[in-house]
Design an enzyme around this catalytic site. Structure first.
Site, PDB file in Angstrom:
ATOM      1  CB  CYS A 145      -0.949  -0.007   1.189  1.00  0.00           C
ATOM      2  SG  CYS A 145      -0.124  -0.084   2.792  1.00  0.00           S
TER       3      CYS A 145
ATOM      4  CG  HIS B 239      -4.391   0.896   4.250  1.00  0.00           C
ATOM      5  ND1 HIS B 239      -3.802  -0.005   3.382  1.00  0.00           N
ATOM      6  CD2 HIS B 239      -5.352   1.542   3.523  1.00  0.00           C
ATOM      7  CE1 HIS B 239      -4.383   0.084   2.197  1.00  0.00           C
ATOM      8  NE2 HIS B 239      -5.327   1.017   2.270  1.00  0.00           N
TER       9      HIS B 239
END
EC number: 3.4.19.12
Length: 988
Positions: A87, A345
């Protein structure tokens, strides 16, 4: 030559180390080439100006700023598939590919893209890989897999591994550096190029800028100027709440370490200050907020920012710096969701050619409003120069988002935001697109209508979806609600019907406990504008005498807050007297002795209220029915209080009767139907306390002090040995309505018996006198605890003070040694008999000696005797103390037998025997293990005695010694550590 450069380099510590702190220091140290120092000006240039490079690899003018500068039609772009903890890579790529200047340059590399081969893994050009990835996101309709980038992850950074979590800013710096190296490899002699030339690459022209560092000596005011190349600004946000505050802290003047700077003018180490300013601003400004520390913690505070920033006030004072444009607009950012840098994230936000923003969460792409963009906890932000704002003066530059992109040459209408008219709206607005980013023909018209609505309502909102065209009716409805609001029970105004119903419900639940005012007073309260401030109701006065006549001054309080904690009944009442029907003290009365007719008239209205469909109605008919009843009760209570005034003869009785009257008359809840059915008694005959019949028996409502009197009467019954009847309400000396005095009781009454008991007349022949230690609950004849307090002492609370009655206490009259002797003399008994005997002995000794010196001598003698007795008792306890496992008991054979002289103190033969078996487990010469089971070992020796003579034969001394030890231990005896040689000879 190097020695001559030392003073110049001492003027300025490298940028990452000087302004570092706990946040982001690791990333700065890993990228030493991120910012370079230029202390060698061109020989022909001014030393206070930025030096010019000898060669420019890519001109700055070739950078195309904005999406409109390209002939290509730019799309929103697709998402990127997460191949496993990538990510950070996807978010960084999305943020970079949505920078117009970088995207335009990558698309322009068509000639190089045709000649470069990136098919081989681990080799090829990273610039071509970025260009192909950009074209893939623009041409595909679904999410793409950025394998061209993560396949070269080792080429970008050696320590990064696919599938492991990494930092997005760290990957960004290594990626840009790899692209710069790839561009420099196009030139044959790139290793011979100086730093100024290497900074003219396309990446250096897009992201690179120059900071002016001014170090001022505090001794001679000498200023040393250096220039530093940077590609991102690392801002400390620990003391900042907005992006502007972070800029202020970064460009503010700071003081260097004391005596840590060597000045060129003073030629010595002095104190100095340092300040940064923008010498040349980059085309794309990269800002990293220091959210992470060295230990991995994250600073999750919200940093507010605007989509447009102006850095004109941070520009250097040089002519070149003042002439450059310094207005930037937000184009993309990287956000981090998580509590630390080791987990979380990454997502990205990017802008398009239409001016709208989209959120890129790996393979998911969704539009996002400008308001949500500004409320995001950003980690990395990219701002690009806004050339459309550079033509206007800095004072006329608006801070809001323009309706148009600002990069087209079409004229802007006068009604738009860019118009410098006085009615120009300044602030964030929607771009001319819909909710999903698609334009329509009414976008500009809608934005103009929103601007007019904002000017009418005085509100400035960023998006049109938050505008409300129905606000005038809402405002009118709100004003109507304010006008029609009525005062509620708590004195406040409320326009909500639910609040009125809730207040009525509370009053219904409390109507059988609380007095309610009459209808006339309620009407007066509604007509008169009373104060709306909250006031506490007057509580019952438990300390003043209720029988004293006071001035009749009825006070009306407009507050009608009911008491929320009424006292509930502890006895199942089935009937009540009229004297107990009096309600709680009304909050409208400020004192106890006010007009009681008014109080009873108000209490009479309590029964006049009725419940109708869950609401309390103050009907005039129901209130007029009980007018005569209220008058009769008023006359009766007046006569009662007149008789009470005559019966009050002492201050103690008054103080005792007053709270009980209030408890009896005010705090017992009664049922309305029963109180209405009872006929009022005669005014001449005071009513007696109520006798109630219930399932559990007959209950009599009396005061608390009467219960104490009954307890004392029970004690008197035990002493006298004669049965005593329970006094009737008419003959109770505690009856508040009785005209007789408590002192006129006959000797046969329980009060007289208790008086004799406390005086000692009946106690001398039956039981021992009680020891008054100040903690017993026995009361005197007047039922007060004051007399018990008079006997207590203040000893141990500081300086000596008088007792309650102003005289020295009884304990203080005795010598302190005598008091101690009394307490010590009765120390040893558990039952308490010795205490009484010791106290009597001390009293007898004291009374026999009148001199104070004799008293002291006797006290000292008693102390010595008591101490000796305690020592004797302690010795007896130690002798008789049973073994509870706290002390180790060891048997020893040294105390008896012939081996007493050879014993060692503390020697434990059992422990030595058990330890010897473990120590000599593998010993013995034969290599055989010694077993813990002695019987098995004995059998083993008997069975093998003819095979080999291990112990020197059966008649050897060692064998006989061990057998004797076994027999001795089995008999329960002990042994010494070493046996004498004579005994060994006898055994042999």
């Amino acid at each position: 030559m190097l020695h001559s450069l030392v003073p110049r380099y001492n003027k300025c510590v490298p940028f990452p180390t000087l302004r570092t702190d706990n946040n982001g220091a690791r990333k700065q140290a890993e990228h030493p080439n991120n910012q370079s120092h230029h202390n060698h000006p061109h020989p022909t240039s001014n030393p206070n100006e930025l030096p010019k490079p000898k060669r420019v690899l890519y001109p700055r003018e070739n950078i195309r700023i904005g999406w409109k500068q390209s002939e290509r039609k730019w799309q929103v772009g697709t998402g990127m598939i997460n191949v496993g903890n990538t990510c950070y890579l996807n978010s960084t790529l999305q943020a970079l590919l949505h920078i117009p200047a970088l995207a335009n340059w990558l698309v322009s590399e068509q000639a190089h893209l045709a000649d470069c081969n990136v098919a081989e893994p681990g080799s090829g050009c990273i610039i071509c890989a970025m260009a192909k990835t950009l074209l893939a996101t623009q041409s595909n309709q679904s999410a793409v897999r950025p394998f061209l980038i993560y396949s070269k992850l080792k080429q970008i950074c050696k320590h990064m591994v696919v599938g492991r979590q990494e930092d997005a800013h760290e990957f960004l710096r290594f990626l840009v550096e790899a692209m710069e190296r790839a561009y420099l490899m196009r030139f044959r002699n790139y290793k011979e190029l100086d730093q100024l030339v290497k900074e003219t690459t396309p990446l250096g022209q897009i992201f690179g800028g120059y900071l002016r560092s001014e170090v001022r000596c505090l001794s001679c005011n000498h200023v040393s100027i250096t220039f530093q190349h940077f590609q991102d600004l690392l801002l400390d946000i620990r003391k900042a709440d907005s992006l502007e505050d972070a800029f202020e802290g970064h460009f503010s003047r700071e003081r260097l370490e004391d005596m840590g700077y060597k000045c060129e003018g003073c030629k010595k180490k002095v104190s100095a200050t340092k300040q940064f300013s923008l010498e040349r601003a980059p085309i794309t400004l990269c800002i990293q907020l220091k959210r992470f520390s060295m230990i991995g913690n994250k600073l999750t505070k919200q940093i507010s920012f605007k989509p447009r920033i102006d850095l004109s006030k941070y520009a250097a004072r040089s002519p070149a710096a003042q002439a450059q444009p310094l207005t930037y607009r937000l184009v993309s950012m990287v956000t981090h969701l998580g509590a630390s840098q080791h987990c979380g994230h990454y997502t990205a936000i990017g802008s398009t050619d239409t001016g709208s923003f989209y959120n890129f969460d790996d393979s998911y792409v969704r539009p996002i409003t400008m308001q949500n963009v500004c409320n995001t906890n950003a980690y990395i932000m990219f701002f690009e120069l806004d050339l459309s704002q550079a033509a206007s003066p800095p004072a006329n530059r608006p801070n809001g988002v323009r309706l148009t992109n600002g990069h087209s040459t079409t004229p802007v209408p006068a009604a738009t935001v860019s118009s410098p008219s006085p009615t120009r709206f300044i602030g964030p607005q929607l771009p001319p697109v819909g909710a999903n980013g698609y334009t329509n023909g009414n976008a500009q018209k809608t934005a103009i209508q929103f601007k007019q609505q904002n000017q009418q309502n005085g509100l400035q909102l960023g998006t049109g979806k938050f505008q409300d065209t129905a606000k005038p009716p809402l405002v009118g409805a709100y004003a109507k609600g304010e006008a029609t609001s009525a005062p509620t029970a708590n004195g406040n105004k409320s326009s909500s019907p639910s609040s009125n119903s809730s207040s009525n419900h509370k009053s219904i639940n409390q109507q059988q406990y609380l007095p309610i005012s009459s209808d006339d007073e309620d009407i007066d309260d509604e007509m008169k504008p009373g104060p709306t401030t909250a006031q506490l109701p007057s509580m019952p006065n438990m300390t003043e005498d209720s029988t004293e006549p006071k001035a009749k001054s009825p006070v009306k309080i407009h507050l009608k807050t009911p008491v929320k904690t009424p006292l509930k009944s502890l006895v199942p009442y089935e009937s009540a007297s009229e004297e107990e029907e009096a309600p709680l003290p009304n909050p409208r009365q400020s004192t106890e002795g006010e007009d009681f007719s008014e109080s009873d008239q108000e209490s009479g209205q309590t029964n006049g209220h009725s419940k109708t469909n869950g609401s309390l109605t103050n009907g005039s008919a129901s209130s007029s029915v009980h007018v005569n009843n209220s008058k009769q009760k008023t006359d009766a209570i007046d006569e009662i209080f007149k008789s009470l005034k005559k019966s009050a003869d002492s201050e103690e009785d008054d103080d005792e009767e007053e709270p009980s009257i209030q408890l009896t008359n005010g705090w017992h809840p009664q049922k309305q139907s029963q109180s209405q059915s009872k006929a009022p008694p005669s005014p001449k005959t005071p009513p007696s306390p109520a006798v109630i019949k219930s399932k559990t028996g007959i209950w009599k409502v009396t005061r608390n002090d009467e219960v104490d009197a009954i307890d004392d009467d029970d004690d008197a019954v035990v002493v006298e040995g004669a049965p005593v009847k329970i006094p009737t309400p008419n003959k109770t000396h505690r009856n508040p309505f009785s005209s007789s005095k408590p002192s006129t009781d006959s000797p046969a009454t329980p009060g007289a018996k208790r008086q004799k008991l406390l005086n000692g007349s009946a106690l001398k022949s039956h039981q021992q006198p009680r020891v008054g230690n100040g903690y017993q609950s026995n009361v005197t004849s007047n039922g007060s605890t004051v007399n018990e307090l008079l006997k207590q002492s203040y000893r141990g609370y500081g300086a000596s003070v008088l007792s309650w009655n102003g005289k020295p206490a009884e304990l203080e009259k005795e010598p302190f040694e005598l008091v101690c002797a009394k307490r010590i003399a009765g120390h040893g008994s558990v039952e308490g008999s010795d205490i009484v005997e010791g106290s009597v002995a001390v009293d007898a000794a004291v009374t026999s000696s009148s001199d104070s010196n004799d008293v002291v001598v006797i006290a000292v003698a008693l102390l010595v005797d008591a101490r000796e007795q305690r020592q004797r008792d302690l010795d007896d306890d130690e002798e008789n103390e049973m073994d509870r496992g706290r002390q180790r008991k060891v048997k020893s054979g040294s105390a008896k037998g012939n081996n007493a002289s050879n014993s060692t103190p503390g020697y434990n033969p059992f422990q030595e025997y058990e330890g010897q078996k473990r120590w000599n487990k593998n010993g013995g010469g034969g290599g055989f293990s010694r077993f813990h089971n002695q019987n098995y070992r004995q059998n083993f020796q008997q069975r093998n005695k003819f095979k080999f003579n291990r112990f020197g034969g059966q008649g050897s001394a060692k064998f006989q010694q061990q057998r004797a030890l076994q027999r001795h231990l089995s008999a329960g005896g002990g042994f010494s550590r070493r046996q004498p040689s004579a005994q060994q000879q006898q055994q042999t």
